[in-house]
Design an enzyme around this catalytic site. Sequence first.
Site, PDB file in Angstrom:
ATOM      1  N   ARG A  56       0.818  -1.198   0.000  1.00  0.00           N
ATOM      2  CA  ARG A  56       0.000   0.000   0.000  1.00  0.00           C
ATOM      3  C   ARG A  56       0.857   1.255   0.000  1.00  0.00           C
ATOM      4  NH1 ARG A  56      -3.623  -2.176   5.079  1.00  0.00           N
ATOM      5  NH2 ARG A  56      -2.952  -4.272   4.587  1.00  0.00           N
ATOM      6  N   ASP A 114       7.517   2.710  -2.225  1.00  0.00           N
ATOM      7  CA  ASP A 114       7.713   3.729  -1.187  1.00  0.00           C
ATOM      8  C   ASP A 114       9.148   3.770  -0.682  1.00  0.00           C
ATOM      9  OD1 ASP A 114       7.512   1.246   0.075  1.00  0.00           O
ATOM     10  OD2 ASP A 114       5.982   1.844   1.513  1.00  0.00           O
ATOM     11  N   ASP A 129      14.539  -1.199   1.484  1.00  0.00           N
ATOM     12  CA  ASP A 129      15.228  -1.434   2.751  1.00  0.00           C
ATOM     13  C   ASP A 129      16.229  -2.577   2.525  1.00  0.00           C
ATOM     14  OD1 ASP A 129      15.580  -1.212   5.540  1.00  0.00           O
ATOM     15  OD2 ASP A 129      14.011  -2.647   5.965  1.00  0.00           O
ATOM     16  N   ASP A 181       3.881   3.250   6.667  1.00  0.00           N
ATOM     17  CA  ASP A 181       3.186   3.044   7.943  1.00  0.00           C
ATOM     18  C   ASP A 181       4.076   2.500   9.043  1.00  0.00           C
ATOM     19  OD1 ASP A 181       3.381   0.379   6.678  1.00  0.00           O
ATOM     20  OD2 ASP A 181       2.183  -0.252   8.396  1.00  0.00           O
TER      21      ASP A 181
END
Length: 177
Positions: A41, A98, A101, A157
Amino acid sequence: MSERIEVVFSEETVKERIREMGKQISAAYEGKELHLICVLRGGSFFMCELAKYITVPVSIDFMSVSSYGAGTESSGNIKINKDLDDPIAGKHVLVVEDIIDSGRTLSHLMELLESRRPESLALCTLLDKPERRVIEVDVDYIGFEIPDLFVVGYGLDYAQKYRNLPYIGKVCFDNIS
Ligand code: IMP
Ligand code: MG
């Protein structure tokens, strides 16, 4: 324990950088049509903002993969929760994420998408944490490089919270005694 959010990149800074990325991508795909794939998302806020600044014809699709549980460490393999609606064969595809990592999610996802024979396949991320990389991933467009911080906002988030913040912030944990 409670958490507090400290601003890392303000709303203005994020918007300005996305506007620049839109220009750069528009120049790179001049004369072509571009198919954006949003990784749900987290990539949703970034993709919507980015798409507004792309001047070549754009189509969009969404994919949801998971490698993260409730915590903050990647599990290493991805599960497809929602696949694309449209085929990508023969298209110029740009994956919009987004944050990168460990690189595990994206390296698996890029491999999977490559096997579907797009005309070209590139990767764009709003944030990159290069220090955390475990698997190498070729990233074509990077909004901001950040150190090893856990960030939220602009789609990102912490336990499903804070995606709606219009800026990028760092999560700080305070002990309340
Ligand atoms: P990777 O497989 O370790 O590269 O994980 C990438 C995914 O982990 C991202 O798409 C995010 O959903 C999540 N993630 C990694 N770092 C952060 C962070 O700092 N904040 C929020 N989500 C993160
Ligand atoms: Mg993500």
